[in-house]
Design a protein around this motif. Structure first.
Motif, PDB file in Angstrom:
ATOM      1  N   ARG A 194     -54.712  33.129  25.790  1.00 43.24           N
ATOM      2  CA  ARG A 194     -56.003  32.541  26.180  1.00 43.24           C
ATOM      3  C   ARG A 194     -55.838  31.219  26.920  1.00 43.24           C
ATOM      4  N   ARG A 203     -53.170  32.070  21.400  1.00 43.01           N
ATOM      5  CA  ARG A 203     -53.419  30.848  22.176  1.00 43.01           C
ATOM      6  C   ARG A 203     -52.698  30.907  23.518  1.00 43.01           C
ATOM      7  N   ARG A 256     -57.812  25.440  33.352  1.00 47.37           N
ATOM      8  CA  ARG A 256     -57.545  26.185  32.134  1.00 47.37           C
ATOM      9  C   ARG A 256     -57.940  27.651  32.291  1.00 47.37           C
ATOM     10  N   VAL A 313     -56.150  27.683  24.484  1.00 47.12           N
ATOM     11  CA  VAL A 313     -57.442  27.198  24.016  1.00 47.12           C
ATOM     12  C   VAL A 313     -57.221  26.358  22.764  1.00 47.12           C
ATOM     13  N   ARG A 342     -55.566  30.723  31.837  1.00 48.81           N
ATOM     14  CA  ARG A 342     -55.968  31.740  30.863  1.00 48.81           C
ATOM     15  C   ARG A 342     -55.929  33.129  31.474  1.00 48.81           C
ATOM     16  N   GLU A 356     -65.798  27.207  25.575  1.00 47.52           N
ATOM     17  CA  GLU A 356     -64.885  26.687  26.587  1.00 47.52           C
ATOM     18  C   GLU A 356     -64.459  25.276  26.189  1.00 47.52           C
TER      19      GLU A 356
END
Length: 499
Positions: free
Chosen positions: A229, A226, A21, A232, A25, A486
């Motif tokens: 990022r 989102r 992730r 997330v 990101r 996180e």
């Protein structure tokens, strides 16, 4: 033995998910920020186009007759005149159509300006094209730092914003390396390729969540945030959206005040204004646009052993290499230390260059010292790219609150380019009246002021969020906002697509 050889699969899967992730990101954020900064490539080409082109236009074989020093200075400086007007256009676009469409408009103007230059039949048409080019450049310098500052996370904001200098340097290098060896029309054709590519790529980046929230479109702001990022969780995204919303609402207390009244009515805004304008003034009076616009003519004056075109290419290469170092340097030290170091280095370089021209004016034999101008400009470009090149613009993108950001950024950008117009236009006149050495010594003196300005007046904003920077400028206690937790991405949330 019991328990021997067991593997904690759950933790391993969680760690792997977190790493993946984080990669997604950062990849998305890097892609978006670097695509936005790609607009600076076209700016670099526009700013340095005169360096190889003016000697061609002033030669006996030129298709355009009557290009003396006065006409050449107007061709060089009309871009800056357009750039002084451009922030007004940028402010209107940023506030009404958004950051993304503003960037698209800038590339369209760049393309149009190259087309006009390609078909120009007189000096007046070239002036017009350069003016349009200046408007496009100013829009980029106003919009990109703001856009990158709004989409980036606090830990990466300074580094991503400072990467603009890499693309500027690539634009300079294009003109310096190709310009001396091709004709007028071919150089324009090559220079117009990147604006076309950038125009297409800009359709594939998201709008700033700050702008979408300001326009009341919370769903689109959430979707774009989102995506930026790395998908997330909704909880984490809502938390950041709430922080942005609180920052926006802080600026709504002014009621029916004009933007100018809002700007001068807040101690923090006034401080941000004089800091930004101070950095812009000192950046311009370091002499950067004289070096960029007149690199090849300057080397022709020195009679150095290397040809002027090769010398200009060396300077461009140094600029590119130095610009690649800047993001890592800023991430490690923030803005203040690189700016102070940059000011001292520029002072030394411009002082040495002025000394070379001083002894040359006294008719000393400078043949042995022919390497000195190239070395001095290499040093100047190197330290400029490490600090005073990208960082005043990156600083501008984060220092103003949302309610005055478009207006204040436009005002500072206009101020910067108006100064650049004056310096570019009258450098030739000052050189003729006082001597070239005097002009470079004036630049060196301003670099001393730049060092003192940074040392005693610049705040340290390293690691602060945009709301925390406003607390610092207004003298309020800084409450550290927790970072977004996180959390694993939410699947099937319908936000995997950008558009």
């Amino acid at each position: 033995m019991p328990g021997v050889g067991k593997v904690n699969c759950t933790n391993f899967e969680l760690d792997t998910s977190t790493v993946e992730r984080e990669k997604t990101r950062r990849t998305r954020l890097y892609y978006t920020a670097l695509t936005a900064n790609l607009a600076f490539f076209s700016c670099g080409a526009s700013l340095s186009w005169t360096s190889p082109t003016l000697p061609q236009l002033q030669s006996e074989q030129s298709w355009l007759k009557g290009v003396d020093n006065e006409v050449a200075s107007l061709i060089a400086s009309f871009l800056m005149l357009g750039a002084a007007v451009g922030p007004v256009v940028a402010g209107l676009l940023l506030n009404n159509v958004g950051r993304k469409k503003t960037l698209i408009s800038s590339t369209a103007l760049h393309l149009f300006s190259w087309i006009v230059l390609g078909f120009a039949a007189s000096a007046e048409v070239i002036y017009l094209a350069r003016f349009i080019q200046g408007v496009a450049v100013a829009i980029v310098f106003t919009a990109v730092p703001m856009y990158v500052g709004e989409i980036a996370e606090r830990t990466m904001r300074a580094a991503l914003a400072s990467s603009s200098e890499v693309f500027l340097a690539l634009g300079y290098m294009l003109e310096y390396s190709i310009g001396p060896y091709v004709g007028y029309t071919i150089l324009i054709f090559v220079s117009s390729i990147m604006p076309l590519v950038t125009f297409i790529l800009f359709f594939c980046i998201p709008e700033s969540p700050h702008f979408m929230l300001a326009k009341g479109n919370k769903n689109k702001a959430m979707k774009d945030l989102r995506w930026l990022r790395g998908n997330v969780s909704v909880t984490a995204a809502k938390r950041e959206i709430a922080m942005i919303q609180a920052s926006l609402e802080q600026g709504l207390h002014s009621g029916q005040q004009s933007k100018f009244q809002e700007l001068i009515g807040s101690p923090g805004c006034v401080k941000a204004l004089y800091l930004s304008c101070g950095l812009m003034l000192l950046q311009q009076f370091s002499g950067i646009n004289v070096v960029l616009f007149y690199a090849q003519p300057i080397f022709m004056k020195t009679g150095a052993s290397l040809s002027p075109s090769v010398s200009a290419m060396i300077v461009g290469a140094v600029q590119l290499i130095s610009a690649c170092i800047t993001p890592a340097l800023v991430k490690r030290f923030g803005f203040k230390t690189p700016l102070a170091f940059s000011a001292l280095g520029m002072c030394l370089a411009q002082g040495i260059l002025g000394m070379y021209f001083f002894f040359e004016d006294l008719k000393y034999d400078m043949q042995f010292w022919g390497w000195l101008p190239v070395t001095s400009l290499m040093l100047y470009i190197h330290v400029y790219c490490l600090g005073f090149g990208p960082l005043p613009w990156a600083f501008l993108g984060e220092i103003f609150p949302p309610n005055v950001k478009e207006f204040a950024s436009g005002l500072c950008t206009s101020f910067s380019f108006f100064l650049a117009f004056l310096i570019t236009k009258f450098f030739v006149n000052i050189s003729d009246i006082l001597g070239t050495y005097a002009a470079f010594w004036i630049f060196s003196g301003f670099c001393v002021f730049a060092f003192l300005f940074v040392l005693f007046l610049m705040p340290n904003t390293r690691g602060l969020s945009l709301p925390e920077i406003q607390d610092l400028l207004n003298g309020r206690p800084i409450t550290r906002l927790d970072r977004i937790p996180e959390e694993a991405p939410v699947k099937n949330a319908g936000t995997n697509n950008l558009i």
